[in-house]
Design a protein around this motif. Structure first.
Motif: not given
Ligand SMILES: Nc1ncnc2c1ncn2[C@@H]1O[C@H](COP(=O)(O)OP(=O)(O)OP(=O)(O)O)[C@@H](O)[C@H]1O
Ligand SMILES: [Mg+2]
Lengths: 388, 252
Positions: A300-309, A336-355
């Motif tokens: 899931v992480i590698k898939y979304f990384e691929n899309i968002f980045s 644009s803060m959440f995509v490209g280089e900023g994809w980690h921001l999306t990942l962080g949010l996703l992670f917070m939601l899951i936890v």
């Protein structure tokens, strides 16, 4: 659903294998049907499956496992440079070296538990990362990274820039330019590379499953549950932990070797703490302690990384061009803060939601869904916890 | 009868607090030895010194003639000493069956064995034994439940089963019936009597005098870190020192 019954395990394993091998077809509709991405699923899946043997079963949270990934990559590339482009020696050597490395680091780190253990592993990994850039440059080639080079024709003075490949040379294998990794003559690129990674993933999954169901696995779970009780039960937890740590280090080494096989270059950035953190995220996102969770989290992480980045401001403008200009510009600058280089921001949010909402990870989510459907048929008593 | 456990001049202080004060005790093989005493007397501290949780400041402890002070807890257990704690120590996230299987595997495999390939389900003999023990303590029908879901009294019984499956030579019981209903207490007494027939030596700490007088062959009274009396139940019942220290003058 997948309790410890051997037959059910076999079915589960066969379904998993079939799924992995047919990912190129099954995942094509969601745009993941190409080898570069799928082999990442497999490689990081292996990394997370191994990590889960330590973290998921014993509860010991290592923040330094990327070090073993990096060591695996370097070891594999050295085999390519010195011995042969055949991937088997590279993989075997990488697993052995990273296992030894994990044994040493684990031996020291496991003198502590809890947060102190985590910090020790983090410190060792950061040390390895820094050393790879400094005193170890004769082994790592520093910032440039270790690469496969042309085979030297004359006397060798510089092993970093002149490869020898003694085995290939002895067997009289011709080289035109820089060769690709191979398996007994078969070039390991494109789909071949994916299938090699997929077979490794399946083997790694099988071993993890057996460990999970074994007496050893039970002791690891007991460590997580109540180490104190285990002591007074006549068990010495330290060697169990060290074995789990070493095994998970070997998985990381295997993943590192496969990274080198699919792209024969090893750099120190693979050892950075962000890479160690990523495997923690993958495992928790999928479901720590479960069999399927770590692979799922990695994919899931590698898939979304691929899309968002891959998304950038221009593509956002293109999609949102129907909006009035000021709105479009405002929206694009936020998104644009959440995509490209900023994809980690999306990942962080996703992670917070899951936890917060699914502390057991995606697997818990699936189990809840299954529970919703089966509750009407069978009263769920909480007696059987899902373990898959 | 031979002494299985010999405690000689054991002292233990916590900072300024002297929790154990020249403690001497001999436990005969095959007996049930009760230790009674008011709260804070040092009873649990003494057990901690026996299982390797605490190291006494001075003194010696020998088990079957062999000094055990300084040995790590798992070594002491492997010699044949098992303990039920005052607050149940069990594997809360695992099933009851797993809870009992783990000590059984520890007994069979020793302190460490890298047994990463054999399925737990293949260990039929151990599983059967575990199911038997769970039956003995009355938890067989709950064997697939997660231990965290048990009541406090059931957790104690589970912990007892975890100790019994190891067939220890010496069993240390720290208030095994605390928090149990009268009926559960009586069941536990019966259970302990039954396992008494198997010749396991027991040290039992208990506030419930009904339990003590039902089981004990010998009673030692600990008060403020030192033994003030030691004898058969009848001797202890009549000892004025005991009544003074333990019951503030009331009659047993
Ligand atoms: N680890 C420790 N650190 C500091 N003081 C301790 C420690 N363990 C016990 N004590 C103190 O030592 C004394 C004896 O405690 P202990 O738990 O042995 O009493 P006890 O006889 O088991 O009492 P109870 O019947 O309440 O269980 C108490 O004053 C207690 O506060
Ligand atoms: Mg106590």
């Amino acid at each position: 659903m997948f309790k410890r019954n051997a037959r059910q395990d076999l079915i589960f394993f066969l379904v998993f294998s079939a799924f992995v091998l047919s990912m190129p077809v099954l995942l094509a509709p969601i745009g993941a049907g190409y080898p570069d991405l799928l082999q990442k699923f497999a490689i990081y899946g292996l990394f997370a499956i191994g990590f889960n043997i330590l973290f998921g079963l014993t509860g010991y949270l290592s923040f330094g496992h990327a070090a073993f990934l990096g060591v695996g990559s370097y070891a594999a590339v050295w085999m390519f440079k010195l011995l042969t482009m055949n991937v088997i020696p590279a993989i075997v050597f990488a697993v052995i070296i990273s296992g030894l490395f994990a044994l040493a680091i684990g031996y020291v780190s496991l003198k502590r538990s809890g947060i102190y253990f985590s910090i020790l592993t983090l410190a060792f990994a950061e040390m390895s990362y820094k050393l790879a850039y400094s005193v170890l440059t004769p082994l790592t080639n520093g910032e440039t990274g270790l690469q496969v080079k042309l085979r030297a024709s004359g006397p060798v003075t510089d092993l970093i820039n002149q490869d020898v490949r003694v085995l290939d040379a002895a067997m009289g294998i011709e080289e035109n330019g820089i060769p690709a990794p191979s398996l007994f003559g078969l070039e390991i690129t494109g789909w071949q590379a994916f299938y090699l990674c997929a077979v490794m993933l399946i083997a790694g999954f099988y071993i993890a499953m057996r460990i999970n169901r074994s007496s050893f696995g039970m002791m690891l779970r007991a460590i997580k549950s109540n180490q104190n009780r285990l002591n007074y039960t006549g068990v010495y937890p330290r060697p169990y932990l060290l074995a789990a740590f070493t095994i998970s280090g070997m998985y990381a080494g295997l993943a590192g070797a496969l990274l080198a096989v699919t792209d024969p270059l090893a750099g120190a950035e693979r050892m950075q703490w962000t890479a160690s953190g990523e495997v923690v995220l993958m495992t928790i996102l999928g479901g720590a302690g479960t069999l399927l969770g770590p692979f799922l989290g990695a994919a899931v992480i590698k898939y979304f990384e691929n899309i968002f980045s891959a998304i950038n401001e221009n593509s956002l403008h293109a999609v949102l061009s129907f909006l009035p200009d000021p709105v479009e510009n405002a929206l694009v600058s936020v998104l644009s803060m959440f995509v490209g280089e900023g994809w980690h921001l999306t990942l962080g949010l996703l992670f917070m939601l899951i936890v917060i909402f699914l502390p057991g990870g995606l697997i818990e989510g699936f189990n809840r869904l299954i529970g919703l459907f089966t509750r009407s048929r069978k009263q769920t008593t909480g007696e059987n916890r899902e373990e898959a | 009868m031979a002494a299985i456990l010999q405690i000689t001049d054991v002292n233990k202080s916590f900072g300024g607090l002297r929790a154990l004060w020249d403690v001497n005790l001999t436990v005969e093989e095959g007996t049930v030895h009760a230790i009674i005493g008011p709260n804070g007397a040092g009873k649990s501290t003494l057990l901690n010194c026996l299982v390797g949780r605490l190291k006494p400041d001075t003194g010696s402890v020998t088990f079957e003639g062999r000094p055990i002070i300084g040995l790590p807890p798992h070594r002491i257990n492997q010699l044949g000493i098992a303990r039920v704690f005052q607050t149940p120590e069990i594997f809360e996230d695992l099933t009851l069956l797993d809870n009992v299987l783990i000590p059984a595997m520890a007994k069979e495999d020793g302190a460490f064995r890298l047994n990463a390939w054999q399925r737990v389900t293949r260990r039929r003999a151990l599983i059967e034994e575990a199911e038997h023990i769970l039956e003995d303590v009355g938890l067989a029908d709950q064997r697939h439940r997660i231990a965290a879901a048990l009541s406090r009294g059931d957790k104690r019984r589970l912990e007892l089963a975890m100790c019994l499956i190891q067939k220890p030579k010496l069993l240390l019981l720290d208030e095994p019936t605390a928090g149990m209903s009268r009926a559960d207490t009586n069941n536990t007494i019966e259970l302990l009597k039954k396992i008494g027939e198997k010749g396991i030596t027991k040290i039992i700490i208990e506030h419930d005098m009904h339990v003590v007088f039902s089981l004990a062959h010998r009673i030692s009274v600990l008060a403020r870190g030192t033994f003030i009396a030691d004898g058969t139940p009848d001797e202890i019942k009549g000892d004025p020192k005991v009544q003074e220290a333990y019951l503030g003058g009331a009659h047993l």
